[in-house]
Design an enzyme around this catalytic site. Structure first.
Site, short mmCIF file in Angstrom:
data_model
loop_
_atom_site.label_atom_id
_atom_site.label_comp_id
_atom_site.label_asym_id
_atom_site.label_seq_id
_atom_site.Cartn_x
_atom_site.Cartn_y
_atom_site.Cartn_z
N THR A 78 0.88 -1.17 0.00
CA THR A 78 0.00 0.00 0.00
C THR A 78 0.92 1.22 0.00
OG1 THR A 78 -0.22 -0.27 2.41
CG2 THR A 78 -2.05 -1.00 1.07
N LYS B 96 3.72 -7.28 3.84
CA LYS B 96 3.50 -5.85 3.62
C LYS B 96 3.01 -5.21 4.91
CE LYS B 96 0.33 -3.71 3.20
NZ LYS B 96 -0.92 -3.03 3.62
N THR C 73 -3.47 -2.72 7.49
CA THR C 73 -3.02 -4.08 7.37
C THR C 73 -1.58 -4.45 7.24
OG1 THR C 73 -5.06 -4.56 6.30
CG2 THR C 73 -3.40 -6.22 6.15
N GLU D 225 6.53 3.79 9.61
CA GLU D 225 6.25 5.16 9.22
C GLU D 225 7.22 6.14 9.87
OE1 GLU D 225 1.57 4.07 8.89
OE2 GLU D 225 2.32 5.23 10.57
N ASN E 146 1.02 10.45 8.92
CA ASN E 146 -0.32 10.12 9.39
C ASN E 146 -1.26 11.31 9.46
OD1 ASN E 146 -0.50 7.20 10.09
ND2 ASN E 146 1.44 7.73 11.06
N SER F 75 -3.36 15.70 2.00
CA SER F 75 -2.90 16.87 1.24
C SER F 75 -2.07 16.42 0.06
CB SER F 75 -2.11 17.80 2.14
OG SER F 75 -0.99 17.13 2.66
#
Lengths: 406, 406
Positions: free
Chosen positions: A153, A179, A190, A277, A401, A406
């Site tokens: 993703t 993933k 996920t 992230e 996050n 944007s």
């Protein structure tokens, strides 16, 4: 940017496993967002799924189908998680299985569906089912990298692991993909893992091996503590490389295979943390000297989840006070602070619950300059231990996050 | 910058409570970093303390002294938490009490010590004890604002609340202060709360009132989920405004006083969230329709702790998928997703576990533009409810917690 070495290794072919993909335009055009796995007849398949009370429609369907029979096909789409989609979502997951079953001339319950992507939107079911035939047409043994890329993703890198091993003179392969980049990335749900081997393993033991390996890999990682509605992990054993089926844990080959599976799954799980992230550091939290494994696990997660510990590592600050505080609120009874030791790699920063006297800022700076750091905690009250893997908390975590619209 | 109105109200004098302060140079020069409370004889005092297994030295000493007798003095320093400081830390906490007891001609166990600030460094005990006499010399009834300012660490604003009320025709006052901006701010520990009234309340009931009020205030807030080693909250009843002592919960005045205490403590607790590290939004998470209060509380905290929910609010994104996922992993059994409703203030964003059909982006944008937002969740399976308060997760949270050394 992922932390450390995340190179895709050579992905060895697993006899009896074919992979196909197609552009189904689930969310974005011009991307192979639909992936199909085909297992040869007689493949034993095991699965573990999210503990989230609100599991997505495909998770419900996969669990039900897996309980009925060994699946012959997995069908995975990215771009849409089919979660929070109510009755229509269930119908769409079932319809996907039905359509694939018709095309492949098998039973509906021999297909397991998986979805990952945006929560709360309905699948574009027409486009998705139209992609099934092209995906079937492209089935081949050498498409593991395509599969790893197809199920991404917002992962920044495809994730794969592959090993070859020998049992009683027979050569086998185990190959897998995963993933995930946060437990739920910007509305993208996920963690998924798919691992297959051509070793012969009974269905019961595939489930047992999977459970054992997941508990040391996918169940020992955290990026942000959030648990997805879609997390799933599948282990398939085709048996096509030959040899007698492993049917008992007393079979000497059992532990060999489990060890390979643990290594492959640990790598796949750690790749998710490395791609966490905004991650700039890969952290191993190893807790030892506990009364039992559970308390070691609880304390390791308490440290790994603490935003204060994670931001301290982002800032390269060897802040043992925050680590000690996180140990203290893990809910473990009767801890004796004066028995606690904490190391960052080889540098002891906390001795007997206080500042380590011979610790120097220079040593702290040296170890904190690394991108891979082990926090080792000794509770000083037993022999049990456990380890979890996590990453730091950076500006980019908030950015990723908060800003994805944007 | 704190969120919303954090103005210090007029701080009414509480008869029988005097406050003094001094510059003790605990960490920084030229700041009144030492605060003393003096309670008149006969004041009943109750306390609640951190659940963290590693509580700081002053917490150990305060608990032990409070168990022995009603204290006459509280001594509070900022700049140093005296946590993770071993045996010397305990000695220093005890020595502080002993010195103050000598100067005030009372017993050592009639003093409770509190420390807040850096973890893992020893108190500058000479400078601190030298500050005691000047602090005693400055004791007066009108110094509540000085006290609120004196106990700040990296708080951006002093925090106070004050109410006057009447029982059977007698006028009483309740006034309190708090500090805290994260559960542990950059190496700066602690949430502290001190509330006093001149109403007459038995010692047993002060403890009961405090427990009731804390469970609806300080125990219902979270900034980052980290629990400090030093958190403490004190409630003192001097009785000097007159009237017969409240000795039973059946006394009609009991519930009046508890309600005032709850309001004062809720305000003091919410001020901490409003001053949360990097906060741009104040969020009330109200969960209703549960089987019992505990599950409502668990779900409210699961939402309030979720970094994904918190960053979504920072980004003004009405992301019901993240809220639903956080509800799902709260560990509450047998939830029926199709009964879940979620509102942001008056705007329903999730209906029967899916997207609310008549929700519009314009409505979402309107409510998200507010700096104060209530997330209301209806579980649809009972009558219980509970509420927690939190703030969003912004770049500045990471900045504050990562950059404080620079």
């Amino acid at each position: 940017m992922a932390v450390g070495d995340v190179t895709m290794p050579h992905m060895h072919v697993v006899q009896g496993v074919k992979i196909g993909s197609a552009e189904a335009y689930v969310r974005y055009p011009n991307r192979r967002d639909l992936v199909i796995f085909e297992f040869s007849e007689g493949t034993n398949v095991a699965g573990v799924f999210t503990q989230n009370a609100f599991c997505a429609a495909p998770v419900h369907v996969s669990k039900a189908h897996l309980a009925q029979a060994n699946p012959r096909y997995l069908v995975i789409n990215t771009g849409n998680a089919n979660a929070g989609t109510g009755k229509l979502g269930m119908q769409n997951a079932q319809l996907t299985c039905l359509k694939l079953a018709e095309l492949a001339q098998i039973e509906e319950y021999e297909v397991l569906p998986f979805s990952t992507g945006v929560i709360g939107e309905q699948l574009p079911i027409e486009r998705l089912t139209q992609g099934l035939q092209p995906a079937l047409d492209s089935l081949n043994e050498n498409a593991w990298v395509d599969a790893a890329t197809g199920i991404m993703t917002t992962d920044t890198t495809p994730k794969g692991a592959s090993e070859q091993f020998e049992l009683d003179g027979v050569a086998y392969t185990m190959t897998g993909i995963s993933k995930g980049a946060g437990m739920i990335r910007p509305n993208m749900a996920t963690m998924l893992g798919f691992v297959a081997t051509d070793a012969p393993i009974s269905r019961e033991l595939t489930q047992q091996m999977l459970k054992t390996a997941v508990d040391q890999s996918f169940n020992r990682i955290t990026v942000d503590g959030d648990t997805s509605t879609n997390d799933s992990c599948i282990f398939a054993a085709t048996g096509l490389a030959g040899g007698a089926e492993i049917q008992s844990i007393d079979d000497a080959r059992y532990s060999v295979v489990v060890d390979v599976l643990i290594r492959v799954m640990k790598r796949l799980a750690q790749l998710i943390v490395r791609d966490g992230e905004g991650a700039t550091k890969f952290m191993t939290v190893a807790v030892e000297g506990g009364h039992n494994t559970q308390e070691c696990c609880d304390i390791a997660y308490s440290i790994a989840h603490s935003p204060l510990v994670k931001t301290a590592f982002f800032a390269s600050d060897p802040n043992w006070g925050r680590i000690l505080a996180a140990i203290g609120y893990a809910g473990v009874k009767d801890l004796d602070v004066e028995k606690i030791q904490v190391w960052l790699d080889d540098v002891q920063i906390c001795k007997d619950g206080g500042a380590a006297v011979d610790y120097t800022e220079a040593e702290g700076a040296r170890v904190m300059a690394q991108t891979e750091i082990t926090i080792r905690v000794d509770l000083g009250r037993g022999q049990a231990k456990d380890t979890v893997y996590t990453c730091d908390l950076s500006y980019d975590y908030v950015k990723i996050n908060a800003d994805y619209r944007s």
